[in-house]
Design a protein around this motif. Structure first.
Motif, mmCIF file in Angstrom:
data_model
loop_
_atom_site.group_PDB
_atom_site.id
_atom_site.type_symbol
_atom_site.label_atom_id
_atom_site.label_comp_id
_atom_site.label_asym_id
_atom_site.label_seq_id
_atom_site.Cartn_x
_atom_site.Cartn_y
_atom_site.Cartn_z
ATOM 1 N N ARG A 11 0.826 -1.207 0.000
ATOM 2 C CA ARG A 11 0.000 0.000 0.000
ATOM 3 C C ARG A 11 0.858 1.254 0.000
ATOM 4 O O ARG A 11 2.024 1.235 0.411
ATOM 5 N N ASP A 12 0.261 2.355 -0.487
ATOM 6 C CA ASP A 12 0.927 3.638 -0.323
ATOM 7 C C ASP A 12 0.599 4.169 1.066
ATOM 8 O O ASP A 12 0.023 3.448 1.897
ATOM 9 N N GLY A 58 -5.093 3.644 4.157
ATOM 10 C CA GLY A 58 -4.396 2.477 3.641
ATOM 11 C C GLY A 58 -4.350 1.296 4.581
ATOM 12 O O GLY A 58 -4.579 0.149 4.182
ATOM 13 N N LYS A 59 -4.058 1.554 5.842
ATOM 14 C CA LYS A 59 -3.940 0.457 6.807
ATOM 15 C C LYS A 59 -5.280 -0.249 6.983
ATOM 16 O O LYS A 59 -5.338 -1.484 7.063
ATOM 17 N N ALA A 94 -6.023 -2.233 3.738
ATOM 18 C CA ALA A 94 -5.111 -3.374 3.633
ATOM 19 C C ALA A 94 -5.537 -4.509 4.554
ATOM 20 O O ALA A 94 -5.487 -5.693 4.182
ATOM 21 N N ASP A 129 2.232 -9.565 2.980
ATOM 22 C CA ASP A 129 1.967 -8.136 3.084
ATOM 23 C C ASP A 129 3.292 -7.370 3.143
ATOM 24 O O ASP A 129 4.064 -7.518 4.080
ATOM 25 N N LEU A 173 -2.781 -1.263 -2.988
ATOM 26 C CA LEU A 173 -3.811 -0.419 -2.396
ATOM 27 C C LEU A 173 -3.358 1.032 -2.518
ATOM 28 O O LEU A 173 -2.592 1.542 -1.702
ATOM 29 N N THR A 174 -3.807 1.668 -3.574
ATOM 30 C CA THR A 174 -3.420 3.033 -3.884
ATOM 31 C C THR A 174 -4.393 3.627 -4.876
ATOM 32 O O THR A 174 -4.898 2.931 -5.755
ATOM 33 N N ASN A 228 -9.069 5.963 -2.355
ATOM 34 C CA ASN A 228 -8.206 4.796 -2.325
ATOM 35 C C ASN A 228 -8.691 3.830 -3.395
ATOM 36 O O ASN A 228 -9.740 4.057 -4.017
ATOM 37 N N LEU A 267 -8.087 -0.461 -5.265
ATOM 38 C CA LEU A 267 -7.458 -1.771 -5.365
ATOM 39 C C LEU A 267 -7.007 -1.955 -6.803
ATOM 40 O O LEU A 267 -7.832 -1.990 -7.726
ATOM 41 N N ASP A 300 2.081 6.526 -5.352
ATOM 42 C CA ASP A 300 2.442 5.109 -5.464
ATOM 43 C C ASP A 300 3.712 4.895 -6.289
ATOM 44 O O ASP A 300 4.084 3.774 -6.582
#
Length: 462
Positions: A54-55, A60-61, A64, A80, A104-105, A114, A116, A253
């Motif tokens: 992820r960026d 993001g968290k 993800a 991951d 994920l960005t 955001n 996928l 990204d």
């Protein structure tokens, strides 16, 4: 607030209602559809693996975690990479012998967005047919999750910052010694995302003095994250103040690369690929190149100077990669600063772009501005016409192609008309009733005038 489902993935704004925005429910649903698709392609395999990264977006968290646990629930093992870049995940998928990957960005979109982005087992973006299949699975909710004894595993892998950088340094045409001996000083704008981690680390490995600007990966973008001139005043001023050799700007990204010359002027996003191609073609003694139809004519000119063949592809990384493979291309990409170098992998990669650009500069022993001035000067104008949904855009484009059939016309993606010293590209949007109008000429006035001329012609027939 928006949710956009397309063959290239799903993207939207965080919050709001399901199916109208990118909510946790939508993230889980689409991740499940992707996982189901991967399982359908590998029915004979006992164990499947997907790499995710992820960026630094604020959401993001959360996204993800939802995606990872959904894949685990399908019986798929997840690796991951955590804070990563799009090209890093692309590199990791084949190195891990994985069956796919998810990044994920939302690329250059603002922080409320955001997305996928979906990869195949080669670490390349899925094609249109594969994307359609995933949309169909998601729409029909044709999903079956694993029983408790068959759940997938989850593991973290924090080694790919170093692995990706080493992959870049190992490339034959990356002249590590020349870069180290050049004693470059570079300012980096990482837009407070993962470019603020990866680009300085690459420069450190090359003994380049790095001045960091907005390199804290907290997802709080300090300016519009699309690396265009109007968004980059801070780094332009800092390059001059620091008496740096150049500035480097990436999007969140890290698949788009823009360069700032030592006087604070834009090297030009369109010219990142031109410069890297000039270097590669010069070292190889020629070769073929590809960019999309909306990219600068300068790449074609440079390719011809080296005795190679240039080919235009439809807009979209998948289309560019396909055409590159068909034409045995040595370097290609998109005019938005996306460098695709097959000797590394088939994906836009700013780390590769930085290394090739610095190799070129070090070998030429000229300033960044002098290098830019050595290339043909073209100027672009980007416009659009908003239309009512009732208007037949395809019919309009067909009419425009017919009206200019005595010129060089390309219809693989909308209509591109090449005149002697300028061109125009007309294409319809996939998500809204508009026609995008890109023009390029040898002066900004000619580019703007050409756009106005065609806007008026289109309005006259609608």
């Amino acid at each position: 607030m928006t949710l956009i489902k397309s063959i290239s993935g799903i993207r939207g704004t965080i919050g709001g209602k399901p199916s109208e925005n990118l909510t946790p429910i939508d993230a889980v649903k689409f991740a499940a559809a992707y996982g189901t698709f991967i399982k359908s392609r590998n029915v004979s395999k006992e164990s499947l693996t997907v790499v995710i990264g992820r960026d630094a977006r604020i959401s993001g968290k959360m996204i993800a975690s939802l995606v990872a646990n959904t894949l685990v629930g399908l019986g798929i093992n997840v690796i991951d990479l955590g804070l990563s870049t799009t090209p890093t995940v692309e590199v990791a998928v084949p190195l891990e012998n994985a069956d796919g990957g998810i990044i994920l960005t939302a690329s250059h979109n603002p922080k409320q967005w955001n997305a996928l982005k979906l990869l195949n087992e080669k670490g390349e973006f899925l094609n249109g047919q594969e994307g359609e299949k995933i949309l169909e699975i998601a729409e029909n909710e044709d999903l079956t999750f694993a029983e408790v004894d068959n759940l997938g595993t989850y593991s973290k892998n924090n080694t790919y910052l170093d692995k990706h950088i080493q992959e870049v340094l190992n490339l034959e045409l990356v002249d590590v010694d020349a870069i180290k001996n050049a004693n470059f000083k570079v300012v980096v704008d990482g837009v407070n995302s993962t470019g603020g981690i990866f680009i300085p680390a690459l420069l450190k490995a090359l003994n380049v003095t790095c001045v960091e600007l907005y390199c804290t990966p907290n997802g709080e973008f300090p300016h519009n994250p699309e690396p265009l001139k109007e968004h980059l005043t801070d780094i332009s001023e800092l390059v001059v103040k620091e008496q740096a050799d150049l500035g480097i700007v990436v999007d969140p990204d890290v698949d788009r690369l823009a360069i700032i010359s030592e006087d604070g002027s834009m090297f030009g996003e369109e010219y990142t690929l031109v410069a890297c191609a000039d270097y590669v073609l010069g070292k190889l003694g020629g070769g073929n190149t590809v960019s999309n139809l909306s990219s600068s004519r300068a790449l074609r000119d440079v390719t011809k100077q080296h005795g190679g063949n240039y080919t235009a592809a439809a807009v979209g990384e998948v289309n560019v990669v396909q055409k590159m493979k068909e034409t045995n291309t040595v370097i290609g990409g998109e005019g938005n600063g996306g460098i695709i170098y097959p000797a590394s992998h088939y994906g836009r990669d700013s780390l590769v772009g930085v290394a090739l650009f610095l190799s070129h500069l070090a070998n030429k022993k000229v300033s960044c501005k002098t290098l830019r001035d050595s290339y043909p000067s073209y100027y672009m104008s980007k416009n659009k016409i908003e239309l009512t949904p009732q208007i037949n855009v395809d019919a309009i484009l067909e009419t425009m192609a017919k009206n200019y059939q005595n010129e060089e016309v390309n219809t693989i993606d909308g209509v591109k008309i090449d005149f002697k010293n300028k061109w125009i590209h007309l294409r319809k949007s996939n998500t809204e009733p508009i026609i995008r109008i890109y023009t390029e000429a040898t002066s900004q006035k000619d580019a703007d005038d050409l756009a106005v001329r065609f806007i008026n012609e289109i309005k006259a027939i609608t």
